[in-house]
Design a protein around this motif. Structure first.
Motif, PDB file in Angstrom:
ATOM      1  N   ALA A 109      -6.497  -1.959 -15.143  1.00  8.93           N
ATOM      2  CA  ALA A 109      -6.698  -1.466 -13.782  1.00  8.93           C
ATOM      3  C   ALA A 109      -5.809  -2.220 -12.801  1.00  8.93           C
ATOM      4  CB  ALA A 109      -8.165  -1.605 -13.387  1.00  8.93           C
ATOM      5  N   ALA A 110      -5.722  -3.533 -12.958  1.00  8.28           N
ATOM      6  CA  ALA A 110      -4.902  -4.342 -12.046  1.00  8.28           C
ATOM      7  C   ALA A 110      -3.435  -3.929 -12.125  1.00  8.28           C
ATOM      8  CB  ALA A 110      -5.059  -5.825 -12.370  1.00  8.28           C
ATOM      9  N   ARG A 111      -2.943  -3.691 -13.327  1.00 10.47           N
ATOM     10  CA  ARG A 111      -1.535  -3.269 -13.478  1.00 10.47           C
ATOM     11  C   ARG A 111      -1.261  -1.970 -12.720  1.00 10.47           C
ATOM     12  NH1 ARG A 111      -2.444  -5.304 -18.488  1.00 10.47           N
ATOM     13  NH2 ARG A 111      -2.912  -3.273 -19.426  1.00 10.47           N
ATOM     14  N   LEU A 112      -2.235  -1.069 -12.726  1.00 12.39           N
ATOM     15  CA  LEU A 112      -2.064   0.189 -12.008  1.00 12.39           C
ATOM     16  C   LEU A 112      -2.216   0.019 -10.500  1.00 12.39           C
ATOM     17  CD1 LEU A 112      -4.122   2.487 -14.401  1.00 12.39           C
ATOM     18  CD2 LEU A 112      -1.636   2.491 -14.114  1.00 12.39           C
ATOM     19  N   LEU A 113      -3.078  -0.891 -10.090  1.00 15.15           N
ATOM     20  CA  LEU A 113      -3.373  -1.072  -8.667  1.00 15.15           C
ATOM     21  C   LEU A 113      -2.310  -1.867  -7.922  1.00 15.15           C
ATOM     22  CD1 LEU A 113      -7.175  -1.740  -9.088  1.00 15.15           C
ATOM     23  CD2 LEU A 113      -6.160   0.226  -7.902  1.00 15.15           C
ATOM     24  N   GLU A 114      -1.639  -2.780  -8.591  1.00 10.65           N
ATOM     25  CA  GLU A 114      -0.661  -3.640  -7.905  1.00 10.65           C
ATOM     26  C   GLU A 114       0.400  -2.843  -7.143  1.00 10.65           C
ATOM     27  OE1 GLU A 114       0.433  -6.041 -11.248  1.00 10.65           O
ATOM     28  OE2 GLU A 114      -1.174  -7.490 -10.861  1.00 10.65           O
ATOM     29  N   PRO A 115       1.037  -1.838  -7.762  1.00 10.32           N
ATOM     30  CA  PRO A 115       2.033  -1.083  -6.978  1.00 10.32           C
ATOM     31  C   PRO A 115       1.416  -0.244  -5.858  1.00 10.32           C
ATOM     32  CG  PRO A 115       1.893  -0.227  -9.236  1.00 10.32           C
ATOM     33  CD  PRO A 115       1.030  -1.446  -9.161  1.00 10.32           C
ATOM     34  N   ILE A 116       0.150   0.128  -6.017  1.00 12.65           N
ATOM     35  CA  ILE A 116      -0.511   0.895  -4.954  1.00 12.65           C
ATOM     36  C   ILE A 116      -0.748  -0.004  -3.749  1.00 12.65           C
ATOM     37  CG2 ILE A 116      -2.522   2.270  -4.313  1.00 12.65           C
ATOM     38  CD1 ILE A 116      -2.841   2.949  -7.314  1.00 12.65           C
ATOM     39  N   VAL A 117      -1.198  -1.225  -3.975  1.00  9.06           N
ATOM     40  CA  VAL A 117      -1.399  -2.167  -2.863  1.00  9.06           C
ATOM     41  C   VAL A 117      -0.064  -2.480  -2.201  1.00  9.06           C
ATOM     42  CG1 VAL A 117      -2.049  -4.546  -2.296  1.00  9.06           C
ATOM     43  CG2 VAL A 117      -3.564  -3.151  -3.695  1.00  9.06           C
ATOM     44  N   GLU A 118       0.970  -2.581  -3.006  1.00  5.01           N
ATOM     45  CA  GLU A 118       2.301  -2.830  -2.435  1.00  5.01           C
ATOM     46  C   GLU A 118       2.732  -1.669  -1.537  1.00  5.01           C
ATOM     47  OE1 GLU A 118       6.687  -3.496  -4.269  1.00  5.01           O
ATOM     48  OE2 GLU A 118       5.052  -4.662  -5.182  1.00  5.01           O
ATOM     49  N   ALA A 119       2.445  -0.446  -1.962  1.00  9.85           N
ATOM     50  CA  ALA A 119       2.822   0.741  -1.183  1.00  9.85           C
ATOM     51  C   ALA A 119       1.894   0.978   0.003  1.00  9.85           C
ATOM     52  CB  ALA A 119       2.824   1.980  -2.078  1.00  9.85           C
ATOM     53  N   GLU A 120       0.623   0.575  -0.135  1.00 10.51           N
ATOM     54  CA  GLU A 120      -0.394   0.812   0.897  1.00 10.51           C
ATOM     55  C   GLU A 120      -1.147  -0.483   1.198  1.00 10.51           C
ATOM     56  OE1 GLU A 120      -1.930   4.046   1.920  1.00 10.51           O
ATOM     57  OE2 GLU A 120      -0.409   5.292   0.985  1.00 10.51           O
ATOM     58  N   PRO A 121      -0.491  -1.481   1.787  1.00 14.57           N
ATOM     59  CA  PRO A 121      -1.128  -2.788   1.967  1.00 14.57           C
ATOM     60  C   PRO A 121      -2.351  -2.782   2.886  1.00 14.57           C
ATOM     61  CG  PRO A 121       0.970  -2.684   3.129  1.00 14.57           C
ATOM     62  CD  PRO A 121       0.860  -1.432   2.317  1.00 14.57           C
ATOM     63  N   ASP A 122      -2.514  -1.766   3.705  1.00 19.94           N
ATOM     64  CA  ASP A 122      -3.656  -1.710   4.618  1.00 19.94           C
ATOM     65  C   ASP A 122      -4.857  -0.976   4.028  1.00 19.94           C
ATOM     66  OD1 ASP A 122      -2.199  -3.083   6.552  1.00 19.94           O
ATOM     67  OD2 ASP A 122      -1.401  -1.234   7.408  1.00 19.94           O
ATOM     68  N   ASN A 123      -4.736  -0.487   2.805  1.00 16.09           N
ATOM     69  CA  ASN A 123      -5.828   0.248   2.180  1.00 16.09           C
ATOM     70  C   ASN A 123      -6.824  -0.738   1.584  1.00 16.09           C
ATOM     71  OD1 ASN A 123      -7.480   1.747   0.361  1.00 16.09           O
ATOM     72  ND2 ASN A 123      -5.947   3.385   0.355  1.00 16.09           N
ATOM     73  N   ALA A 124      -7.918  -0.955   2.286  1.00 17.07           N
ATOM     74  CA  ALA A 124      -8.911  -1.955   1.880  1.00 17.07           C
ATOM     75  C   ALA A 124      -9.606  -1.587   0.576  1.00 17.07           C
ATOM     76  CB  ALA A 124      -9.942  -2.152   2.987  1.00 17.07           C
ATOM     77  N   ALA A 125      -9.855  -0.313   0.332  1.00 17.94           N
ATOM     78  CA  ALA A 125     -10.543   0.093  -0.901  1.00 17.94           C
ATOM     79  C   ALA A 125      -9.709  -0.242  -2.132  1.00 17.94           C
ATOM     80  CB  ALA A 125     -10.856   1.587  -0.858  1.00 17.94           C
ATOM     81  N   VAL A 126      -8.426   0.006  -2.051  1.00 20.99           N
ATOM     82  CA  VAL A 126      -7.543  -0.294  -3.182  1.00 20.99           C
ATOM     83  C   VAL A 126      -7.449  -1.803  -3.370  1.00 20.99           C
ATOM     84  CG1 VAL A 126      -5.190  -0.074  -4.095  1.00 20.99           C
ATOM     85  CG2 VAL A 126      -6.239   1.845  -2.882  1.00 20.99           C
ATOM     86  N   ARG A 127      -7.291  -2.532  -2.281  1.00 22.64           N
ATOM     87  CA  ARG A 127      -7.194  -3.992  -2.365  1.00 22.64           C
ATOM     88  C   ARG A 127      -8.493  -4.588  -2.918  1.00 22.64           C
ATOM     89  NH1 ARG A 127      -3.518  -7.437  -0.283  1.00 22.64           N
ATOM     90  NH2 ARG A 127      -2.614  -5.855   1.067  1.00 22.64           N
ATOM     91  N   GLN A 128      -9.628  -4.034  -2.519  1.00 26.25           N
ATOM     92  CA  GLN A 128     -10.905  -4.531  -3.027  1.00 26.25           C
ATOM     93  C   GLN A 128     -11.032  -4.301  -4.531  1.00 26.25           C
ATOM     94  OE1 GLN A 128     -14.976  -2.636  -2.836  1.00 26.25           O
ATOM     95  NE2 GLN A 128     -15.020  -3.973  -1.024  1.00 26.25           N
ATOM     96  N   LEU A 129     -10.646  -3.121  -5.003  1.00 31.46           N
ATOM     97  CA  LEU A 129     -10.715  -2.851  -6.432  1.00 31.46           C
ATOM     98  C   LEU A 129      -9.751  -3.760  -7.191  1.00 31.46           C
ATOM     99  CD1 LEU A 129     -12.017  -1.273  -8.711  1.00 31.46           C
ATOM    100  CD2 LEU A 129     -10.295   0.526  -8.357  1.00 31.46           C
ATOM    101  N   LEU A 130      -8.589  -4.017  -6.626  1.00 32.27           N
ATOM    102  CA  LEU A 130      -7.643  -4.946  -7.258  1.00 32.27           C
ATOM    103  C   LEU A 130      -8.251  -6.341  -7.329  1.00 32.27           C
ATOM    104  CD1 LEU A 130      -4.911  -5.665  -8.473  1.00 32.27           C
ATOM    105  CD2 LEU A 130      -4.016  -5.891  -6.131  1.00 32.27           C
ATOM    106  N   ALA A 131      -8.877  -6.788  -6.263  1.00 30.95           N
ATOM    107  CA  ALA A 131      -9.521  -8.109  -6.271  1.00 30.95           C
ATOM    108  C   ALA A 131     -10.616  -8.172  -7.326  1.00 30.95           C
ATOM    109  CB  ALA A 131     -10.107  -8.410  -4.888  1.00 30.95           C
TER     110      ALA A 131
END
Length: 122
Positions: free
Chosen positions: A22-44
């Motif tokens: 999941a983290a491997r998939l989420l890292e580029p999403i957080v990079e593309a959408e750094p203000d998206n708290a839901a994605v950042r929370q799931l990555l954390a």
């Protein structure tokens, strides 16, 4: 890249017990959408579940900095710091989370556990 499709895929990986995937998939999403708290929370959470605690701390601090009233981010940050044996640092965030959401039994249990550990480590 279809960010929504990748987020959904990452959620499936996380729920299936593969937080590293999941983290491997989420890292580029957080990079593309750094203000998206839901994605950042799931990555954390994925980092936390896969014991990448330094990375989890980094994401959670970003969430807390952006939204100091996010009780869940404070709680998971406190739990991350607890796993790192940084009890005094953990206490601050666990106390904030418990104060903001005192009816949550997980929050109060974590706070009590870390208060006991912090007291015995002095």
């Amino acid at each position: 890249m279809d960010l929504l499709a990748e987020y959904r895929r990452a959620t499936l990986f996380f729920e299936a017990g593969d937080p590293s995937g999941a983290a491997r998939l989420l890292e580029p999403i957080v990079e593309a959408e750094p203000d998206n708290a839901a994605v950042r929370q799931l990555l954390a959470r994925a980092y936390f579940q896969s014991a990448q605690l330094g990375r989890a701390e980094e994401q959670l601090r970003e969430l807390v900095d952006r939204n100091p009233s996010d009780h869940y981010a404070h709680h998971v940050l406190g739990r991350t710091l607890e796993r790192l044996n940084r009890y005094p640092d953990a206490l601050r965030h666990l106390r904030i989370a418990a104060a903001m959401h005192s009816s949550n039994d997980d929050y109060t249990a974590a706070l009590k556990r870390v208060e006991t550990r912090a007291g015995s480590s002095r």
